[in-house]
Design a protein around this motif. Structure first.
Motif, mmCIF file in Angstrom:
data_model
loop_
_atom_site.group_PDB
_atom_site.id
_atom_site.type_symbol
_atom_site.label_atom_id
_atom_site.label_comp_id
_atom_site.label_asym_id
_atom_site.label_seq_id
_atom_site.Cartn_x
_atom_site.Cartn_y
_atom_site.Cartn_z
ATOM 1 N N ARG A 6 14.212 44.269 62.918
ATOM 2 C CA ARG A 6 14.762 42.924 62.796
ATOM 3 C C ARG A 6 16.281 42.927 62.978
ATOM 4 O O ARG A 6 16.974 43.859 62.572
ATOM 5 C CB ARG A 6 14.383 42.305 61.450
ATOM 6 C CG ARG A 6 12.877 42.226 61.237
ATOM 7 C CD ARG A 6 12.524 41.384 60.025
ATOM 8 N NE ARG A 6 12.783 39.977 60.280
ATOM 9 C CZ ARG A 6 13.447 39.173 59.449
ATOM 10 N NH1 ARG A 6 13.943 39.648 58.317
ATOM 11 N NH2 ARG A 6 13.621 37.896 59.742
ATOM 12 N N VAL A 7 16.768 41.831 63.570
ATOM 13 C CA VAL A 7 18.180 41.720 63.934
ATOM 14 C C VAL A 7 18.792 40.473 63.299
ATOM 15 O O VAL A 7 18.293 39.356 63.483
ATOM 16 C CB VAL A 7 18.345 41.648 65.467
ATOM 17 C CG1 VAL A 7 19.823 41.555 65.834
ATOM 18 C CG2 VAL A 7 17.696 42.855 66.143
ATOM 19 N N LEU A 8 19.877 40.679 62.570
ATOM 20 C CA LEU A 8 20.628 39.585 61.946
ATOM 21 C C LEU A 8 21.943 39.386 62.696
ATOM 22 O O LEU A 8 22.666 40.357 62.952
ATOM 23 C CB LEU A 8 20.930 39.914 60.483
ATOM 24 C CG LEU A 8 21.907 38.973 59.747
ATOM 25 C CD1 LEU A 8 21.273 37.591 59.555
ATOM 26 C CD2 LEU A 8 22.324 39.564 58.401
ATOM 27 N N ALA A 9 22.254 38.155 63.051
ATOM 28 C CA ALA A 9 23.561 37.835 63.643
ATOM 29 C C ALA A 9 24.409 37.126 62.594
ATOM 30 O O ALA A 9 23.965 36.147 61.977
ATOM 31 C CB ALA A 9 23.405 36.956 64.877
ATOM 32 N N PHE A 103 17.009 43.347 57.069
ATOM 33 C CA PHE A 103 17.220 43.539 58.498
ATOM 34 C C PHE A 103 17.547 44.995 58.800
ATOM 35 O O PHE A 103 18.042 45.734 57.949
ATOM 36 C CB PHE A 103 18.358 42.641 58.985
ATOM 37 C CG PHE A 103 18.036 41.177 58.899
ATOM 38 C CD1 PHE A 103 17.461 40.510 59.960
ATOM 39 C CD2 PHE A 103 18.275 40.468 57.721
ATOM 40 C CE1 PHE A 103 17.135 39.166 59.880
ATOM 41 C CE2 PHE A 103 17.955 39.127 57.619
ATOM 42 C CZ PHE A 103 17.383 38.466 58.705
ATOM 43 N N ASP A 104 17.293 45.376 60.047
ATOM 44 C CA ASP A 104 17.566 46.740 60.496
ATOM 45 C C ASP A 104 18.881 46.832 61.275
ATOM 46 O O ASP A 104 19.579 47.839 61.207
ATOM 47 C CB ASP A 104 16.426 47.236 61.391
ATOM 48 C CG ASP A 104 15.091 47.200 60.674
ATOM 49 O OD1 ASP A 104 14.874 48.035 59.785
ATOM 50 O OD2 ASP A 104 14.271 46.308 61.000
ATOM 51 N N TYR A 105 19.198 45.764 62.031
ATOM 52 C CA TYR A 105 20.425 45.715 62.818
ATOM 53 C C TYR A 105 21.247 44.491 62.434
ATOM 54 O O TYR A 105 20.692 43.439 62.105
ATOM 55 C CB TYR A 105 20.133 45.624 64.318
ATOM 56 C CG TYR A 105 19.593 46.882 64.949
ATOM 57 C CD1 TYR A 105 20.435 47.937 65.294
ATOM 58 C CD2 TYR A 105 18.233 47.022 65.226
ATOM 59 C CE1 TYR A 105 19.937 49.094 65.882
ATOM 60 C CE2 TYR A 105 17.726 48.170 65.812
ATOM 61 C CZ TYR A 105 18.587 49.205 66.136
ATOM 62 O OH TYR A 105 18.095 50.340 66.721
ATOM 63 N N VAL A 106 22.562 44.649 62.521
ATOM 64 C CA VAL A 106 23.482 43.536 62.327
ATOM 65 C C VAL A 106 24.315 43.365 63.589
ATOM 66 O O VAL A 106 24.851 44.342 64.123
ATOM 67 C CB VAL A 106 24.422 43.770 61.129
ATOM 68 C CG1 VAL A 106 25.490 42.688 61.074
ATOM 69 C CG2 VAL A 106 23.641 43.773 59.833
ATOM 70 N N VAL A 107 24.404 42.124 64.055
ATOM 71 C CA VAL A 107 25.262 41.771 65.179
ATOM 72 C C VAL A 107 26.372 40.874 64.635
ATOM 73 O O VAL A 107 26.091 39.830 64.038
ATOM 74 C CB VAL A 107 24.484 41.008 66.275
ATOM 75 C CG1 VAL A 107 25.415 40.630 67.426
ATOM 76 C CG2 VAL A 107 23.311 41.830 66.769
ATOM 77 N N LEU A 108 27.619 41.287 64.823
ATOM 78 C CA LEU A 108 28.759 40.477 64.391
ATOM 79 C C LEU A 108 29.369 39.830 65.634
ATOM 80 O O LEU A 108 29.791 40.518 66.570
ATOM 81 C CB LEU A 108 29.798 41.355 63.688
ATOM 82 C CG LEU A 108 30.984 40.600 63.071
ATOM 83 C CD1 LEU A 108 30.523 39.798 61.855
ATOM 84 C CD2 LEU A 108 32.094 41.567 62.681
ATOM 85 N N TYR A 189 30.023 43.352 67.990
ATOM 86 C CA TYR A 189 29.863 44.560 67.186
ATOM 87 C C TYR A 189 28.406 44.602 66.738
ATOM 88 O O TYR A 189 27.890 43.619 66.210
ATOM 89 C CB TYR A 189 30.749 44.534 65.938
ATOM 90 C CG TYR A 189 32.218 44.398 66.191
ATOM 91 C CD1 TYR A 189 33.040 45.522 66.264
ATOM 92 C CD2 TYR A 189 32.810 43.140 66.336
ATOM 93 C CE1 TYR A 189 34.407 45.402 66.481
ATOM 94 C CE2 TYR A 189 34.169 43.004 66.552
ATOM 95 C CZ TYR A 189 34.964 44.140 66.625
ATOM 96 O OH TYR A 189 36.314 44.004 66.846
ATOM 97 N N ILE A 190 27.739 45.741 66.933
ATOM 98 C CA ILE A 190 26.345 45.882 66.525
ATOM 99 C C ILE A 190 26.175 47.231 65.839
ATOM 100 O O ILE A 190 26.733 48.234 66.287
ATOM 101 C CB ILE A 190 25.390 45.802 67.739
ATOM 102 C CG1 ILE A 190 25.574 44.482 68.489
ATOM 103 C CG2 ILE A 190 23.934 45.959 67.288
ATOM 104 C CD1 ILE A 190 24.740 44.380 69.763
ATOM 105 N N SER A 191 25.402 47.244 64.764
ATOM 106 C CA SER A 191 25.137 48.501 64.061
ATOM 107 C C SER A 191 23.814 48.425 63.322
ATOM 108 O O SER A 191 23.329 47.335 62.986
ATOM 109 C CB SER A 191 26.256 48.788 63.057
ATOM 110 O OG SER A 191 25.982 49.945 62.286
#
Length: 241
Positions: A6-9, A103-108, A189-191
């Motif tokens: 899952r990806v959170l922005a 979530f597994d990934y964060v997008v800033l 930025y993604i991590s």
């Protein structure tokens, strides 16, 4: 979601900008600056949820009007101009996790880089996941052309210039002989969440660079930047041909 993860922005929009007051809600080509990264996140095929992290109810309301969620206001101690970014990022992750949404990934995606698109988010996520475990994060980088460090000089108290690079002016290379170098451009930025907690940031020895198109690499720090980006935004169809 990408590869089952899952990806959170997160769109950060702190009130109280000093360089350009009210810049996060300043109108750019018909919509407030913070609406641009919200649109980019929604245009991504992989982002599962888009939230704003802000200390301003006004900003939160505007973000909601443009499609983001505003599940909380950022605590004051995480909203000063000296507070490190990792604080509000982990606050958002932890607040949502406490509500059962992990979530597994964060997008800033920052409003100050409004020209980033959903296709950039997707391409960067693919580059990161295709790295096959070699990296945990990826950040936008832009080719340094007119500002290559090989041409940097110091300006002395007497007004004289002195090359920053060793060897003097005679050692300065021709532009066509320059080694390509890149700068962090703030476009995205993604991590993984795990790496963010471990490294307390996006940039470390397991970070990839996502090469940003030149016209997308501009950041809004002051009015001059905003005017330049406004001109680019008005000519996007031409640039994208």
């Amino acid at each position: 979601m990408i590869d089952g993860k899952r990806v959170l922005a997160i769109v950060p929009a702190r009130a109280g900008s000093k360089g350009l007051p009210g810049k996060n809600v300043r109108m750019l080509a018909g919509k407030p600056l913070l609406a641009w990264p919200i649109a980019a996140a929604h245009a991504s095929a992989h982002v599962d949820r888009v939230i704003i992290s802000t200390d301003s109810q006004q900003f939160a309301d505007i973000a909601v009007e443009h499609g983001a969620e505003a599940p909380f206001l950022r605590p004051a101690e995480l909203a000063s101009d000296t507070a490190p970014s990792i604080g509000f990022i982990l606050h958002a992750i932890d607040t949502l996790a406490a509500e059962g949404d992990a979530f597994d990934y964060v997008v800033l995606l920052e409003p100050t880089s409004p020209l980033t698109e959903g296709s950039d988010v997707d391409a960067a996520l693919k580059q990161l996941t295709d790295a096959d475990g070699r990296a945990d994060s990826i950040v936008g980088v832009a080719l340094m052309e007119t500002t290559h460090p090989a041409y940097a000089v110091r300006l002395g108290d007497d007004g004289a210039i002195d090359p920053l690079q060793p060897g003097g002016f005679a050692a300065m290379p021709r532009r066509q002989d320059l080694e390509p170098v890149f700068s962090l451009d703030g476009s995205l930025y993604i991590s993984t969440v795990e790496a963010l907690r471990r490294e307390q940031g996006f940039c470390h020895d397991r970070t990839l660079g996502y090469r940003t198109a030149r016209h997308k690499s501009y950041e809004v720090d002051d009015l001059v930047d905003f005017i330049c980006i406004e001109a680019i935004a008005e000519n996007l169809p031409t640039l994208q041909d």
